[in-house]
Scaffold this motif. Structure first.
Motif, PDB file in Angstrom:
ATOM      1  N   UNK A  49       0.914  -1.137   0.039  1.00  0.00           N
ATOM      2  CA  UNK A  49      -0.152   0.128  -0.058  1.00  0.00           C
ATOM      3  C   UNK A  49       0.939   1.198   0.153  1.00  0.00           C
ATOM      4  N   UNK A  50       2.194   1.276   0.306  1.00  0.00           N
ATOM      5  CA  UNK A  50       3.026   2.410   0.270  1.00  0.00           C
ATOM      6  C   UNK A  50       3.015   2.967  -1.196  1.00  0.00           C
ATOM      7  N   UNK A  98       0.503  -6.569   0.156  1.00  0.00           N
ATOM      8  CA  UNK A  98      -0.496  -6.602  -1.001  1.00  0.00           C
ATOM      9  C   UNK A  98       0.266  -6.775  -2.200  1.00  0.00           C
ATOM     10  N   UNK A 102      -3.150  -6.401  -6.485  1.00  0.00           N
ATOM     11  CA  UNK A 102      -4.138  -6.143  -5.465  1.00  0.00           C
ATOM     12  C   UNK A 102      -3.962  -4.469  -5.078  1.00  0.00           C
ATOM     13  N   UNK A 105      -5.895  -2.809  -7.788  1.00  0.00           N
ATOM     14  CA  UNK A 105      -7.406  -2.845  -7.401  1.00  0.00           C
ATOM     15  C   UNK A 105      -7.717  -1.950  -6.500  1.00  0.00           C
ATOM     16  N   UNK A 106      -6.954  -2.055  -5.282  1.00  0.00           N
ATOM     17  CA  UNK A 106      -7.551  -1.108  -4.005  1.00  0.00           C
ATOM     18  C   UNK A 106      -7.098   0.511  -4.419  1.00  0.00           C
ATOM     19  N   UNK A 109     -10.230   1.205  -6.399  1.00  0.00           N
ATOM     20  CA  UNK A 109     -11.484   1.532  -5.546  1.00  0.00           C
ATOM     21  C   UNK A 109     -11.606   2.569  -4.749  1.00  0.00           C
ATOM     22  N   UNK A 110     -10.108   3.055  -4.121  1.00  0.00           N
ATOM     23  CA  UNK A 110     -10.354   4.371  -3.474  1.00  0.00           C
ATOM     24  C   UNK A 110     -10.163   5.574  -4.452  1.00  0.00           C
ATOM     25  N   UNK A 111     -10.331   5.436  -5.939  1.00  0.00           N
ATOM     26  CA  UNK A 111     -10.139   6.422  -6.572  1.00  0.00           C
ATOM     27  C   UNK A 111      -8.720   7.100  -6.336  1.00  0.00           C
ATOM     28  N   UNK A 112      -7.613   6.307  -6.214  1.00  0.00           N
ATOM     29  CA  UNK A 112      -6.244   6.806  -5.901  1.00  0.00           C
ATOM     30  C   UNK A 112      -5.331   6.321  -6.975  1.00  0.00           C
TER      31      UNK A 112
END
Lengths: 163, 429
Positions: A49-50, A98, A102, A105-106, A109-112
């Motif tokens: 996620x970094x 992750x 992934x 994908x994340x 989802x977060x619009x990032x």
């Protein structure tokens, strides 16, 4: 650093002390040593996620990571997100973070997710402890560094920006 | 005769490789095991023969999530052996980098690994669809923890700037002060996160634990203190081995710990909170009360809330340290070796992390013992599973498995850290 360069980011993912896992870092280092100029680059030892925090605010992001899909070591994969989705099982996974698929994908989802993410994967041959790439992977990484350097420069020229 | 087996071969959302095994026979619980099969890592063995100054950098490699616990545990033990005390701003910087580790570790666990259990999602990615704000804030909070580690430690994974006696290089005042706006945002965002977690459904599952944590006379203990418990333990760190003993079990590459003359014990956020509630800040105590927590917490499922309180404490403590920071005259205290045994213990995110080193007059390490918090908690996790499963045998396998995995995650087990040991028996008969 000029304002333009905040639009384009080059990220290398991997652990340079785990053999070919460091292929992404190697490519980024090589591009910089060949005169990456003021192109913004980052190295992430573990993606996870970094990556989402790292690419926030950039329009175009180039990501280079080691791949592990079973193909010939040194083979280069290219995916353009979001036009293409990242297949599962190509990029390395870990119990600690992750996978790249992934994370993308994340981020979606977060619009990032930046508007354009180009992902390069270099098929690894060995993840043994120790620094340095295996022969075939180094050859693939050298070739990718040259091509990617050209691709980024062409992109920046088209966009009227300079690395 | 009926037999049910609930088996999870690879536990997800934990650090490292472990498995769970529950066997039910004739509607009676027959066996519960938290199996740790992560390969043993032999850290204690390969530290022998190395220079005492190398221990922090070598032990940092035990864990990518909590390297500070190992670096500082090793440093404090070496300083104890050599008769050196590290104080002033260097001690404050050590607490500050530890706050960074608590923030990044706790937030990762709370929001990305544990919250999906409470909200009924398979993982954080699926949870993010319905709760994007929570995940977005959590990622930013985690990054602030990482930023503290980068500024003080050089990088967030296995920091390279900590050493016996202090630091190789201390950060500039302006670098440290630049953290302040993010820390202030983090404090408020954490309060909001705790308010949300308060609404999660919590199983009612209070247990009679022996909580073990460090306690310091003047502060919420992180890097220094005596070992205390709610069942009468109050010892200096050097008496650890007389009080807490390890034994090997066949199904685990991690050693199980028990309190001498008593039973298993529980280390980590719940233990720290319950033993040192009075030393939290007024804002932490108030936020805890508003979240429905008392001055002690014996329900492990509420550990997600307690971690939130500790994240809030970390932000407040970081704000305090950053606000008063002045660059020290020297980055470290000089430490000269002498033949001695030294003891170090710090509060890793998951609980006490104990180090003992014997060095010779030249500073060469002759003997080592390191105990990770997950190894201490492992038998307690198994006991929790047993006590949770017994009254809930009527649940479907799927539901029981879900809650059992959640019960394991209550401890945020770091399996990779716990595997330093393997007893190898060679039968040549």
């Amino acid at each position: 650093m000029s304002e333009e360069n905040h639009h384009v980011l080059l990220v290398g993912i991997g652990n340079e002390f785990r053999g070919d896992d460091g292929a992404g870092c190697y490519v980024v280092g090589k591009i910089m040593s060949r005169g990456g100029g003021r192109l913004v680059t980052k190295i992430l030892a573990r993606g996870g996620t970094d990556l989402i925090e790292c690419w926030r605010g950039y329009e175009t992001v180039y990501v280079v990571d080691a791949a592990s899909s079973g193909q010939e070591p040194g083979t280069v994969h290219r995916f353009e997100v979001p036009a293409q989705s990242l297949p599962k099982g190509v990029f390395c996974t870990s119990t600690h973070a992750l996978s790249l698929a992934d994370v993308i994908h994340l981020a979606q989802t977060l619009d990032e997710l930046p508007p354009k993410v180009i992902v390069y994967g270099i098929e690894a041959g060995s993840f043994e402890h120790g620094s340095g790439l295996t022969e075939k992977v180094k050859a693939g990484a050298d070739k990718l560094a040259e091509e990617l350097s050209g691709e980024i420069n062409s992109f920046l020229e088209r966009e009227g920006r300079h690395a | 005769m009926s037999e049910r087996t609930i088996k999870v071969d690879y536990l997800a959302r934990v650090e490292g490789e472990g498995a769970m095994y529950v066997k039910i026979k004739d509607n009676k619980l027959e066996d519960v095991k938290l199996k740790i099969f992560e390969p043993p890592r032999f850290f204690e063995a390969f530290l022998r023969g190395r220079d005492f100054r190398e221990a922090p950098d070598i032990t940092a490699r035990i864990c990518g999530i909590c390297p500070i616990a190992y670096e500082l545990g090793a440093s404090c033990a070496m300083e104890d052996a050599c008769g050196v005390t590290v104080g002033g701003q260097l001690r404050e910087l050590r607490r500050l980098i530890y706050c960074g580790e608590w923030i990044e570790s706790h937030i990762l666990h709370m929001a990305m690994l544990h919250a999906p259990d409470f909200l009924g999602y398979q993982d954080a990615i699926r949870m993010a669809k319905d709760h994007p704000g929570v995940v977005r804030d959590a990622l930013r909070l985690k990054k602030i923890g990482n930023d503290i580690m980068v500024i003080l430690g050089g990088r967030e994974i296995h920091p390279i700037n900590l050493c016996v006696g202090g630091f190789y290089k201390v950060p500039k005042k302006r670098e440290v002060r630049a953290l302040m706006p993010d820390l202030e945002w983090g404090r408020e965002a954490t309060i909001s996160l705790i308010k949300l977690i308060k609404t999660f459904p919590m199983p009612d599952f209070k247990q009679d634990y022996e909580f073990v944590a460090m306690r310091h006379p003047k502060e919420y203990a992180i890097i220094e203190g005596r070992l205390v418990s709610n069942k009468g333990m109050d010892i200096p760190i050097r008496d650890y081995d007389k009080t807490l003993v390890e034994s090997q079990v066949p199904h685990s590459t991690a050693l199980h710990t028990r309190v001498v003359g008593r039973d298993t014990c529980h280390v980590g956020p719940l233990a720290r909170y319950s033993l040192n509630f009075d030393q939290l800040t007024p804002l932490c105590r108030q936020t805890a009360r508003e979240a429905g927590l008392g001055p002690a917490c014996f329900n492990p499922f509420q550990s997600i809330l307690v971690r939130g309180i500790e994240v809030l404490y970390s932000f407040e403590e970081a704000i305090r340290i950053v606000g008063q920071y002045e660059e020290p005259d020297a980055p470290r205290v000089e430490v000269n070796p002498r033949a001695a045994t030294g003891y170090g213990c710090t509060e890793a995110p998951r609980g006490i992390c104990y180090h003992r080193y014997t060095i010779d007059e030249g500073g060469v390490i002759r003997d080592v013992k390191i105990v990770s918090p997950t190894a201490v908690n492992q038998p307690t996790i198994e006991r929790d599973l047993r006590r949770f499963v017994e009254p809930n045998l009527g649940m479907t396998d799927e539901k029981l498995q879900w809650h059992c995995e959640q019960a394991i995650r209550n401890y945020d087990p770091c399996i990779s850290c716990s595997c330093h040991f393997l007893k190898l028996t060679v039968d040549r008969s």
